[in-house]
Design an enzyme around this catalytic site. Sequence first.
Site, short mmCIF file in Angstrom:
data_model
loop_
_atom_site.label_atom_id
_atom_site.label_comp_id
_atom_site.label_asym_id
_atom_site.label_seq_id
_atom_site.Cartn_x
_atom_site.Cartn_y
_atom_site.Cartn_z
N CYS A 224 9.13 60.33 3.58
CA CYS A 224 9.65 59.14 2.89
C CYS A 224 10.43 59.46 1.63
CB CYS A 224 8.51 58.19 2.54
SG CYS A 224 7.64 57.61 3.97
N GLU B 59 13.51 60.08 8.58
CA GLU B 59 12.59 60.96 9.31
C GLU B 59 12.48 60.49 10.75
OE1 GLU B 59 8.35 60.43 8.37
OE2 GLU B 59 9.03 59.29 6.64
N HIS C 239 6.73 53.71 -3.78
CA HIS C 239 6.86 53.82 -2.33
C HIS C 239 5.67 53.02 -1.76
CE1 HIS C 239 6.86 55.20 1.71
NE2 HIS C 239 5.71 55.84 1.57
N SER D 100 -4.11 61.14 3.19
CA SER D 100 -2.79 60.69 2.73
C SER D 100 -2.92 59.76 1.53
CB SER D 100 -2.00 60.04 3.87
OG SER D 100 -2.53 58.77 4.21
N ASP E 158 -10.95 41.86 11.60
CA ASP E 158 -10.92 40.72 10.68
C ASP E 158 -9.51 40.64 10.06
OD1 ASP E 158 -11.10 38.94 8.61
OD2 ASP E 158 -12.94 39.79 7.75
P1 HMG Z 1 -8.17 52.19 8.22
O1 HMG Z 1 -9.19 53.23 8.50
O2 HMG Z 1 -7.73 51.35 9.34
O3 HMG Z 1 -8.63 51.19 7.11
O4 HMG Z 1 -6.90 52.95 7.60
P2 HMG Z 1 -9.79 51.26 6.03
O5 HMG Z 1 -11.10 51.17 6.70
O6 HMG Z 1 -9.51 52.41 5.10
O7 HMG Z 1 -9.51 49.89 5.28
C1 HMG Z 1 -8.31 49.67 4.58
C2 HMG Z 1 -8.64 48.75 3.41
O8 HMG Z 1 -8.98 47.45 3.92
C3 HMG Z 1 -9.84 49.21 2.57
O9 HMG Z 1 -9.54 48.88 1.23
C4 HMG Z 1 -10.98 48.32 3.07
O10 HMG Z 1 -12.01 48.14 2.13
C5 HMG Z 1 -10.22 47.03 3.33
P3 HMG Z 1 -9.52 50.05 0.10
O11 HMG Z 1 -10.86 50.62 0.06
O12 HMG Z 1 -8.50 51.07 0.60
O13 HMG Z 1 -9.08 49.35 -1.13
N1 HMG Z 1 -10.89 46.11 4.27
C6 HMG Z 1 -10.98 44.78 4.08
N2 HMG Z 1 -10.53 43.97 3.08
C7 HMG Z 1 -10.76 42.63 3.19
N3 HMG Z 1 -11.43 42.08 4.24
C8 HMG Z 1 -11.89 42.84 5.25
C9 HMG Z 1 -11.67 44.26 5.20
N4 HMG Z 1 -11.98 45.29 6.02
C10 HMG Z 1 -11.50 46.43 5.43
N5 HMG Z 1 -12.55 42.28 6.27
C11 HMG Z 1 -4.81 53.40 6.61
C12 HMG Z 1 -5.96 52.40 6.73
C13 HMG Z 1 -3.80 52.88 5.62
C14 HMG Z 1 -5.35 54.75 6.12
C15 HMG Z 1 -4.17 53.58 8.03
O14 HMG Z 1 -3.53 52.40 8.37
C16 HMG Z 1 -3.19 54.74 8.11
O15 HMG Z 1 -3.57 55.87 8.41
N6 HMG Z 1 -1.85 54.48 7.87
C17 HMG Z 1 -0.83 55.53 7.92
C18 HMG Z 1 -0.89 56.49 6.75
C19 HMG Z 1 -0.53 55.82 5.43
O16 HMG Z 1 0.11 54.80 5.38
N7 HMG Z 1 -0.88 56.49 4.30
C20 HMG Z 1 -0.53 56.02 2.98
C21 HMG Z 1 -0.27 57.14 1.99
S1 HMG Z 1 0.82 58.39 2.63
C22 HMG Z 1 2.44 57.76 2.44
O17 HMG Z 1 2.64 56.81 1.74
C23 HMG Z 1 3.52 58.41 3.22
C24 HMG Z 1 3.99 57.68 4.45
O18 HMG Z 1 4.79 56.57 4.10
C25 HMG Z 1 4.75 58.62 5.38
C26 HMG Z 1 5.94 59.39 4.84
O19 HMG Z 1 5.96 59.90 3.73
O20 HMG Z 1 6.87 59.56 5.65
C27 HMG Z 1 2.83 57.16 5.27
#
Ligand code: HMG
Length: 391
Positions: free
Chosen positions: A111, A79, A233, A201, A29
Amino acid sequence: MKIGIDKIGFYAPHLYVDMIELAEKRGVDPDKFTIGIGQDKMAVAPITQDAVTMAANAASDILDDADKQAIDFVIFGTETGVDSSKSAAVYVHELLGLNPYARAIEVKQACYGATAGIQMAKAHIAMNTDSKVLVLGSDIARYGLHTSGEATQGAGAVALLISADPHIMALEDQSVYFTADVMDFWRPVYSDKAFADGKLSNEQYIAFFSKVWEQYKAKSGLGFEDFEAMTFHLPYTKMGKKALNPVLDETTEDVQERLKSNYQISTGYNRNVGNIYTGSLYLSLLSLLEQKDDLQASARIGMFSYGSGAVGEFFTGILQNDYRNYLCIKQHSALFASRREVTVEEYEAIFEETLPTDGARVELDVKNDPAEICLAGVTAHKRQYVNKSNG
Ligand code: HMG
């Protein structure tokens, strides 16, 4: 003596994929990407851009000849660097024609690297008041096609010129930092894609913010009411909100409204670029400064830096008189306006493109890349860079 950010440059590659198109192709979606994660467009780096070229493009926009002479330290936070031994800073130093009597190093902690660079720069300027330090944060975020991290990829760079008597923001001395060994996101040396435990994370990011914010309040005696804005960040634009909202109820409704509204403005550029890892916090700061035209000098801005693994830091800065005159608002809006959308198929093909690893020679077509500084090829395992403005 005031020390802080004198100039800020930004660069993102000229290609992007639309998040609604990506969601449709992935059978998701679109609201999940645009609302749930909070991303509209994701920058896509062509093979002619890497961490080095993006950083050099971000910096070349802001540096004049006097800066190039005064810079005696280049600190490159990344990185996704291109060499395990030689620092990306040395390439940028050459591409920009900086003063040879300079240090040039690369810093790594996910980061957090550019923030470490800024704090090192501050200490260097305190001891060498006439010098300037170029701090770079440049990365290509890659998790892989069809992964849950895919929607949080991106590419871009931020360049910060740190000096005494800065024109944009003076950094304050109070700062709180925190380290803990956490496997929330990592990239083993054999992989060109990051691994993430998404849920962990998110939890760690929120926990680190809460820890450094509590400690900061205890150390400084300040609270939310002393801040015009809090910047974060932003691995994706909903993330900072998830950390900020749970603790906002310790302040008045007026302050909550102000911080929420300014948070929204601070996500503007990131929403259209994606995660750029080391540069992400500074891209958010730039969004706020460039897009909120009534932000007053003397305002205090909070900055939360988080690098998985993990290190977090909360630090602050005060906006300087006439700071808006030193921003590159027109150049940055032209950069966004000139980008080209690619289809999901084109993005996938670019994602899979690789450079030879066997020493073979390859020449890349830099005519298709409008950037001034590009990767032109590889010869005998050596990357060949070109600065088109040098003829
Ligand atoms: P995911 O499993 O694809 O998504 O992972 P989800 O199921 O957790 O859904 C994400 C959000 O969308 C949720 O909202 C859902 O409810 C919502 P939340 O509960 O979080 O508020 N959602 C919807 N909203 C509206 N309409 C809909 C709908 N469906 C779902 N239909 C995740 C998401 C970000 C975890 C994944 O993309 C990921 O693993 N990303 C990489 C890791 C990351 O970015 N982590 C962030 C913190 S760590 C960090 O910042 C360091 C980093 O930059 C690296 C570094 O330091 O070098 C990553």
